[in-house]
Design a protein around this motif. Structure first.
Motif, PDB file in Angstrom:
ATOM      1  N   LEU A 195     -14.760 -28.312   6.507  1.00  0.00           N
ATOM      2  CA  LEU A 195     -14.152 -28.144   5.571  1.00  0.00           C
ATOM      3  C   LEU A 195     -14.967 -26.904   3.954  1.00  0.00           C
ATOM      4  N   GLY A 196     -16.460 -27.406   4.317  1.00  0.00           N
ATOM      5  CA  GLY A 196     -17.134 -26.874   2.658  1.00  0.00           C
ATOM      6  C   GLY A 196     -16.309 -25.587   2.951  1.00  0.00           C
ATOM      7  N   GLU A 197     -16.213 -25.106   3.910  1.00  0.00           N
ATOM      8  CA  GLU A 197     -14.886 -23.280   3.747  1.00  0.00           C
ATOM      9  C   GLU A 197     -13.691 -23.391   2.751  1.00  0.00           C
ATOM     10  N   VAL A 198     -12.716 -24.352   2.501  1.00  0.00           N
ATOM     11  CA  VAL A 198     -11.787 -24.532   1.162  1.00  0.00           C
ATOM     12  C   VAL A 198     -12.734 -24.389   0.315  1.00  0.00           C
ATOM     13  N   VAL A 199     -13.515 -25.049  -0.169  1.00  0.00           N
ATOM     14  CA  VAL A 199     -14.266 -25.597  -1.259  1.00  0.00           C
ATOM     15  C   VAL A 199     -15.135 -24.327  -1.820  1.00  0.00           C
ATOM     16  N   ILE A 200     -15.747 -23.501  -1.143  1.00  0.00           N
ATOM     17  CA  ILE A 200     -16.205 -22.828  -1.064  1.00  0.00           C
ATOM     18  C   ILE A 200     -15.224 -21.143  -1.976  1.00  0.00           C
ATOM     19  N   ALA A 201     -14.593 -21.912  -0.510  1.00  0.00           N
ATOM     20  CA  ALA A 201     -13.028 -19.932  -1.630  1.00  0.00           C
ATOM     21  C   ALA A 201     -12.942 -20.617  -2.554  1.00  0.00           C
ATOM     22  N   GLY A 202     -12.819 -21.897  -2.902  1.00  0.00           N
ATOM     23  CA  GLY A 202     -11.800 -21.904  -3.944  1.00  0.00           C
ATOM     24  C   GLY A 202     -12.950 -21.990  -5.237  1.00  0.00           C
ATOM     25  N   LEU A 203     -14.573 -22.022  -5.079  1.00  0.00           N
ATOM     26  CA  LEU A 203     -15.219 -22.299  -5.569  1.00  0.00           C
ATOM     27  C   LEU A 203     -15.279 -20.858  -5.855  1.00  0.00           C
ATOM     28  N   LEU A 204     -15.517 -19.272  -5.207  1.00  0.00           N
ATOM     29  CA  LEU A 204     -15.122 -18.234  -5.422  1.00  0.00           C
ATOM     30  C   LEU A 204     -14.294 -17.664  -6.465  1.00  0.00           C
ATOM     31  N   SER A 205     -13.087 -18.338  -5.987  1.00  0.00           N
ATOM     32  CA  SER A 205     -11.722 -17.539  -6.273  1.00  0.00           C
ATOM     33  C   SER A 205     -11.476 -18.159  -7.440  1.00  0.00           C
ATOM     34  N   SER A 206     -11.955 -19.377  -7.977  1.00  0.00           N
ATOM     35  CA  SER A 206     -11.723 -19.876  -9.299  1.00  0.00           C
ATOM     36  C   SER A 206     -10.726 -20.439  -8.753  1.00  0.00           C
ATOM     37  N   ASN A 207     -10.779 -21.347  -7.953  1.00  0.00           N
ATOM     38  CA  ASN A 207      -8.867 -21.746  -7.326  1.00  0.00           C
ATOM     39  C   ASN A 207      -9.276 -23.116  -7.549  1.00  0.00           C
ATOM     40  N   THR A 208      -8.851 -24.214  -7.816  1.00  0.00           N
ATOM     41  CA  THR A 208      -9.049 -25.236  -8.364  1.00  0.00           C
ATOM     42  C   THR A 208      -8.618 -25.816  -7.395  1.00  0.00           C
ATOM     43  N   ALA A 209      -7.414 -25.662  -6.570  1.00  0.00           N
ATOM     44  CA  ALA A 209      -6.390 -26.121  -5.749  1.00  0.00           C
ATOM     45  C   ALA A 209      -7.140 -26.435  -4.254  1.00  0.00           C
ATOM     46  N   PHE A 210      -8.367 -25.269  -3.588  1.00  0.00           N
ATOM     47  CA  PHE A 210      -8.980 -25.373  -2.617  1.00  0.00           C
ATOM     48  C   PHE A 210      -9.678 -26.032  -2.274  1.00  0.00           C
ATOM     49  N   VAL A 211     -10.408 -26.673  -3.945  1.00  0.00           N
ATOM     50  CA  VAL A 211     -11.700 -27.145  -4.490  1.00  0.00           C
ATOM     51  C   VAL A 211     -11.068 -28.639  -3.729  1.00  0.00           C
ATOM     52  N   VAL A 212      -9.847 -29.083  -5.039  1.00  0.00           N
ATOM     53  CA  VAL A 212      -9.438 -30.573  -4.783  1.00  0.00           C
ATOM     54  C   VAL A 212      -9.031 -30.004  -2.476  1.00  0.00           C
ATOM     55  N   GLN A 213      -8.179 -29.519  -2.723  1.00  0.00           N
ATOM     56  CA  GLN A 213      -7.930 -30.046  -1.006  1.00  0.00           C
ATOM     57  C   GLN A 213      -9.504 -29.828  -0.265  1.00  0.00           C
ATOM     58  N   GLY A 214      -9.849 -29.584  -0.089  1.00  0.00           N
ATOM     59  CA  GLY A 214     -11.260 -29.752   0.717  1.00  0.00           C
ATOM     60  C   GLY A 214     -11.907 -31.445   0.840  1.00  0.00           C
ATOM     61  N   GLY A 215     -12.733 -31.280  -1.130  1.00  0.00           N
ATOM     62  CA  GLY A 215     -13.155 -32.209  -1.260  1.00  0.00           C
ATOM     63  C   GLY A 215     -11.973 -33.519  -0.919  1.00  0.00           C
ATOM     64  N   MET A 216     -10.654 -33.810  -1.592  1.00  0.00           N
ATOM     65  CA  MET A 216     -10.069 -34.266  -0.834  1.00  0.00           C
ATOM     66  C   MET A 216     -10.069 -35.244   0.537  1.00  0.00           C
ATOM     67  N   VAL A 217      -9.620 -34.104   1.323  1.00  0.00           N
ATOM     68  CA  VAL A 217     -10.291 -34.675   2.574  1.00  0.00           C
ATOM     69  C   VAL A 217     -11.496 -34.793   3.536  1.00  0.00           C
ATOM     70  N   VAL A 218     -12.097 -34.637   2.454  1.00  0.00           N
ATOM     71  CA  VAL A 218     -13.643 -34.752   2.979  1.00  0.00           C
ATOM     72  C   VAL A 218     -13.596 -36.622   2.344  1.00  0.00           C
ATOM     73  N   GLY A 219     -13.080 -36.883   1.363  1.00  0.00           N
ATOM     74  CA  GLY A 219     -13.226 -38.189   0.427  1.00  0.00           C
ATOM     75  C   GLY A 219     -12.542 -39.160   1.227  1.00  0.00           C
ATOM     76  N   VAL A 220     -11.422 -38.701   1.813  1.00  0.00           N
ATOM     77  CA  VAL A 220     -10.268 -39.730   2.471  1.00  0.00           C
ATOM     78  C   VAL A 220     -11.062 -40.107   3.720  1.00  0.00           C
ATOM     79  N   LEU A 221     -11.485 -38.979   4.805  1.00  0.00           N
ATOM     80  CA  LEU A 221     -11.884 -38.941   5.901  1.00  0.00           C
ATOM     81  C   LEU A 221     -12.850 -40.057   5.435  1.00  0.00           C
ATOM     82  N   ALA A 222     -14.431 -40.054   5.099  1.00  0.00           N
ATOM     83  CA  ALA A 222     -15.491 -41.255   4.510  1.00  0.00           C
ATOM     84  C   ALA A 222     -15.351 -42.436   4.469  1.00  0.00           C
ATOM     85  N   VAL A 223     -13.383 -42.443   3.470  1.00  0.00           N
ATOM     86  CA  VAL A 223     -12.789 -44.185   3.520  1.00  0.00           C
ATOM     87  C   VAL A 223     -12.696 -44.837   4.423  1.00  0.00           C
ATOM     88  N   LEU A 224     -11.971 -43.898   5.334  1.00  0.00           N
ATOM     89  CA  LEU A 224     -11.311 -44.143   6.852  1.00  0.00           C
ATOM     90  C   LEU A 224     -12.207 -44.577   7.980  1.00  0.00           C
TER      91      LEU A 224
END
Length: 251
Positions: A195-224
């Motif tokens: 899922l780091g692929e999504v975060v990196i794509a967001g950082l490279l393209s300055s797309n915060t939506a991608f960064v949030v999506q990648g981080g959100m999925v990892v965060g929810v998975l960690a909680v579960l």
């Protein structure tokens, strides 16, 4: 976190992974200059499954190795190897995962193997230390009773020591798994499918939506994942007749 909240989180995550475009309106305000609100280069579900598979493989290997070392150094014949085993378990914490990746890529190439190596080394210490603590703090009367029944050392280990130590060992595995889940995102820097692929794509393209999506999925998975292991720890504690479990690790 109570079960209804966890159930809602799990259901919401599943819906998002299966139908991410249904959430486009939610992420649209985080984009700029007409950038897409949902990551579409690779299926989010496929990335999530690949991410979890990497973590499961690394934590599984680390668990077998660390528990095996813990058993070895708590036996009379293996106590002399305790300093060496502790040094091996500390290697992953001594070298940051990024450094392990940098060293592993020239030897293993790009892809999953450098990431698996980094996660394996990083996950050894909590499992090893919890195994050592669990096996080294068994009540003496229990050990004496097991010996008094005529059990062999192997029988005592399998039937008495490991069942009593299991809750604390699971705590170490839980800590390792949750840490590895977050750390695995850096694997995408060496072409591992995470899922780091999504975060990196967001950082490279300055797309915060991608960064949030990648981080959100990892965060929810960690909680579960944390909740699943806590449930396993409680069951193991009840099976071992332990009314209270005082784990070392995340609460």
């Amino acid at each position: 976190m109570n079960r209804p909240v966890l159930s809602i989180l799990a259901a919401a995550l599943l819906v998002f992974l299966l139908w991410p475009h249904a959430f486009a309106g939610l992420f649209q305000p985080l984009t700029r200059n007409g950038a897409p609100p949902i990551y579409t280069q690779t299926s989010l579900l496929a990335l999530t499954l690949s991410h979890l598979a990497l973590v499961a493989a690394a934590v599984g290997a680390a668990s077998v190795t660390a528990v095996g070392l813990g058993i070895l150094v708590t036996r009379p014949a293996g106590r002399a190897f305790l300093p060496l085993a502790r040094t091996l378990a500390n290697i992953g914490q001594t070298f940051p995962p990024v450094a392990v990746l940098a060293l592993a890529v020239p030897l293993m190439g790009f892809g999953r193997w450098p990431t698996l190596t980094a996660l394996f080394l990083y996950g050894l210490l909590p499992i090893f230390e919890n195994t050592l603590t669990a096996l080294g703090s068994l009540p003496p009367p229990v050990a004496e009773a097991a010996r008094g029944t005529g059990m062999t050392p192997r029988q005592r280990l399998i039937r008495v020591e490991l069942p009593l130590a299991l809750p604390l060992i699971l705590t170490g595995i839980r800590l390792s798994a949750v840490i590895s889940l977050g750390t695995a995102t850096i694997g995408s820097t060496v072409a591992a499918r995470t899922l780091g692929e999504v975060v990196i794509a967001g950082l490279l393209s300055s797309n915060t939506a991608f960064v949030v999506q990648g981080g959100m999925v990892v965060g929810v998975l960690a909680v579960l994942l944390n909740a699943v292991f806590q449930s396993l720890e409680r069951r193991a504690a009840r099976a071992a007749g332990q009314e209270r479990l005082a784990p070392i690790g995340l609460s």
